[in-house]
Design a protein around this motif. Structure first.
Motif, PDB file in Angstrom:
ATOM      1  N   PRO A 159      69.865  41.900  10.881  1.00 17.62           N
ATOM      2  CA  PRO A 159      71.168  41.981  12.024  1.00 17.62           C
ATOM      3  C   PRO A 159      72.348  40.175  12.284  1.00 17.62           C
ATOM      4  O   PRO A 159      71.430  39.644  11.326  1.00 17.62           O
ATOM      5  CB  PRO A 159      69.974  41.677  13.082  1.00 17.62           C
ATOM      6  N   VAL A 160      73.629  41.153  12.492  1.00 18.62           N
ATOM      7  CA  VAL A 160      74.222  39.878  11.997  1.00 18.62           C
ATOM      8  C   VAL A 160      75.214  39.785  13.021  1.00 18.62           C
ATOM      9  O   VAL A 160      75.514  40.376  14.159  1.00 18.62           O
ATOM     10  CB  VAL A 160      75.975  40.578  11.078  1.00 18.62           C
ATOM     11  N   CYS A 161      75.365  38.525  13.950  1.00 19.21           N
ATOM     12  CA  CYS A 161      76.199  38.061  14.713  1.00 19.21           C
ATOM     13  C   CYS A 161      77.112  39.221  14.550  1.00 19.21           C
ATOM     14  O   CYS A 161      78.611  39.764  13.776  1.00 19.21           O
ATOM     15  CB  CYS A 161      76.981  36.341  14.454  1.00 19.21           C
ATOM     16  N   ASP A 162      77.374  39.061  15.901  1.00 13.61           N
ATOM     17  CA  ASP A 162      78.271  39.835  16.566  1.00 13.61           C
ATOM     18  C   ASP A 162      80.193  39.102  16.721  1.00 13.61           C
ATOM     19  O   ASP A 162      81.443  39.985  16.570  1.00 13.61           O
ATOM     20  CB  ASP A 162      78.050  40.509  18.146  1.00 13.61           C
ATOM     21  N   GLU A 163      79.860  38.171  16.217  1.00 12.19           N
ATOM     22  CA  GLU A 163      81.163  37.032  16.018  1.00 12.19           C
ATOM     23  C   GLU A 163      81.445  36.573  15.294  1.00 12.19           C
ATOM     24  O   GLU A 163      82.650  36.489  14.760  1.00 12.19           O
ATOM     25  CB  GLU A 163      81.049  36.054  18.135  1.00 12.19           C
ATOM     26  N   ASN A 186      68.788  38.484  21.693  1.00 12.48           N
ATOM     27  CA  ASN A 186      67.367  38.806  23.085  1.00 12.48           C
ATOM     28  C   ASN A 186      67.446  39.575  21.153  1.00 12.48           C
ATOM     29  O   ASN A 186      67.562  40.236  20.474  1.00 12.48           O
ATOM     30  CB  ASN A 186      67.510  39.682  23.459  1.00 12.48           C
ATOM     31  N   LEU A 187      65.979  40.392  21.203  1.00 16.80           N
ATOM     32  CA  LEU A 187      64.906  40.930  21.132  1.00 16.80           C
ATOM     33  C   LEU A 187      66.051  42.672  20.699  1.00 16.80           C
ATOM     34  O   LEU A 187      65.917  42.862  19.568  1.00 16.80           O
ATOM     35  CB  LEU A 187      63.985  41.249  21.134  1.00 16.80           C
ATOM     36  N   ASP A 188      66.144  43.188  21.657  1.00 13.75           N
ATOM     37  CA  ASP A 188      66.638  44.180  22.373  1.00 13.75           C
ATOM     38  C   ASP A 188      68.218  44.495  20.446  1.00 13.75           C
ATOM     39  O   ASP A 188      68.407  45.544  20.008  1.00 13.75           O
ATOM     40  CB  ASP A 188      67.812  44.609  23.156  1.00 13.75           C
ATOM     41  N   TYR A 189      68.611  42.910  20.579  1.00 16.98           N
ATOM     42  CA  TYR A 189      69.695  43.581  18.943  1.00 16.98           C
ATOM     43  C   TYR A 189      69.333  42.928  18.385  1.00 16.98           C
ATOM     44  O   TYR A 189      69.628  44.004  17.368  1.00 16.98           O
ATOM     45  CB  TYR A 189      70.411  41.732  20.017  1.00 16.98           C
ATOM     46  N   VAL A 190      68.434  42.929  17.683  1.00 17.74           N
ATOM     47  CA  VAL A 190      67.425  43.188  16.481  1.00 17.74           C
ATOM     48  C   VAL A 190      67.648  43.768  16.647  1.00 17.74           C
ATOM     49  O   VAL A 190      67.398  44.712  15.162  1.00 17.74           O
ATOM     50  CB  VAL A 190      66.337  41.826  16.760  1.00 17.74           C
ATOM     51  N   LEU A 191      66.310  44.945  16.877  1.00 19.01           N
ATOM     52  CA  LEU A 191      65.857  46.221  17.377  1.00 19.01           C
ATOM     53  C   LEU A 191      66.907  47.161  17.468  1.00 19.01           C
ATOM     54  O   LEU A 191      67.161  48.381  16.284  1.00 19.01           O
ATOM     55  CB  LEU A 191      64.906  46.754  18.318  1.00 19.01           C
ATOM     56  N   SER A 192      68.081  46.990  17.939  1.00 21.88           N
ATOM     57  CA  SER A 192      69.262  47.882  17.711  1.00 21.88           C
ATOM     58  C   SER A 192      70.296  48.013  16.662  1.00 21.88           C
ATOM     59  O   SER A 192      71.194  48.790  17.092  1.00 21.88           O
ATOM     60  CB  SER A 192      70.136  47.845  19.129  1.00 21.88           C
ATOM     61  N   SER A 193      70.454  46.954  16.002  1.00 24.58           N
ATOM     62  CA  SER A 193      70.757  46.610  14.959  1.00 24.58           C
ATOM     63  C   SER A 193      71.153  48.187  13.872  1.00 24.58           C
ATOM     64  O   SER A 193      69.725  48.703  13.261  1.00 24.58           O
ATOM     65  CB  SER A 193      70.497  45.352  14.055  1.00 24.58           C
ATOM     66  N   LYS A 194      72.269  48.153  13.699  1.00 27.62           N
ATOM     67  CA  LYS A 194      73.218  49.410  12.061  1.00 27.62           C
ATOM     68  C   LYS A 194      72.161  48.524  11.070  1.00 27.62           C
ATOM     69  O   LYS A 194      72.449  49.804  10.124  1.00 27.62           O
ATOM     70  CB  LYS A 194      73.756  49.719  12.825  1.00 27.62           C
ATOM     71  N   ASN A 195      72.232  47.284  10.718  1.00 30.49           N
ATOM     72  CA  ASN A 195      71.980  47.549   9.536  1.00 30.49           C
ATOM     73  C   ASN A 195      70.567  46.144   9.450  1.00 30.49           C
ATOM     74  O   ASN A 195      70.436  46.096  11.084  1.00 30.49           O
ATOM     75  CB  ASN A 195      72.847  45.763   9.139  1.00 30.49           C
TER      76      ASN A 195
END
Length: 245
Positions: A150-154, A138-147
């Motif tokens: 954004p990269v896949c957590d898997e 979702n969008l929050d994953y992209v916005l909260s990325s430390k990088n």
């Protein structure tokens, strides 16, 4: 009978309305468009490349970090709220008069307002996917990325927004569904778009009915083919014409 009364009458006489909207629908939620005098293409930017370049597939591939810096700052408006146009269209769908919203916008505001059947020609900032394994984010994953990227957590692959960039093709399934809805519509309301960006603008040509309404602040190449043209704010017009039954 003035134009608003004409539009109100046409809506009441219809049972399968399709709305086709462009950037002018979102500007009333304070999201800038691309081509107007205040739009993204004409405002001075701290970025060294023009927006058209930065929103291309090749730029995304070759300058991924710069793409995401631009994308986060200039394309995502997380606090934007639906405006009168979004809300009135959702209301019309609840009354079972509106069968589909076809939009060129990527902000998801139609869905936030409550519209169920929304066809997004250019994708959505709210959908993102891993280019390597296909996992959805979702969008929050992209916005909260430390990088920055954004990269896949898997699997560690790059997470790309599900938006159509320049040099990329539109989703054919979305196009085909849009064409079908427009062909079957007994009324087509086109709002907030100058109808100059193809192939999206060409969708209007699939409507063969006698209730083509164009609502836009400026004129469009299709005005001469319309049954009703209103040059005004899309939110103001729909708010006046769509009354609660």
């Amino acid at each position: 009978m003035n134009n608003i009364e004409k539009l109100k009458f046409m809506i009441e006489q219809s049972s399968n309305i399709v709305f086709f909207g462009g950037a002018g629908v979102s500007t009333e939620s304070n999201i800038p468009d691309f081509r107007s005098d205040e739009g993204l293409y004409k405002t001075k930017s701290k970025f060294k490349y023009p927006p058209e370049t930065m929103l291309s597939h090749s730029f995304f591939v070759n300058h991924t970090e710069e793409f995401f810096n631009f994308y986060r700052e200039m394309m995502i408006f997380k606090d934007a709220k639906p405006n009168l146009a979004h809300n009135k269209l959702a209301e019309l769908e609840k009354r079972r008069k509106l069968s589909a919203v076809i939009t060129q916008n990527i902000d998801g505001l139609h869905q936030i307002a409550g519209s169920q059947n929304v066809l997004e020609l250019h994708g959505s900032i709210h959908r993102n996917y891993c280019m390597k394994c296909g996992k959805a984010f979702n969008l929050d994953y992209v916005l909260s990325s430390k990088n920055v990227v954004p990269v896949c957590d898997e699997c560690g692959g790059i997470v790309k927004p599900d938006v159509v960039l320049y040099e990329e093709s539109l989703n054919m399934d979305v196009i085909e569904k849009s064409v079908q809805h427009i062909r079957e519509a007994d009324m087509l309301i086109v709002g907030g778009t100058s109808l100059v960006v193809y192939p999206a603008a060409g969708l209007v040509e699939y409507y063969k009915g006698n209730k083509l309404v164009l609502i836009n602040k400026s004129s469009t190449p299709y005005d001469k083919n319309a049954d009703l043209v209103i040059n005004d704010s899309i939110g103001k017009v729909l708010n006046s014409a769509i009354v609660k039954s």
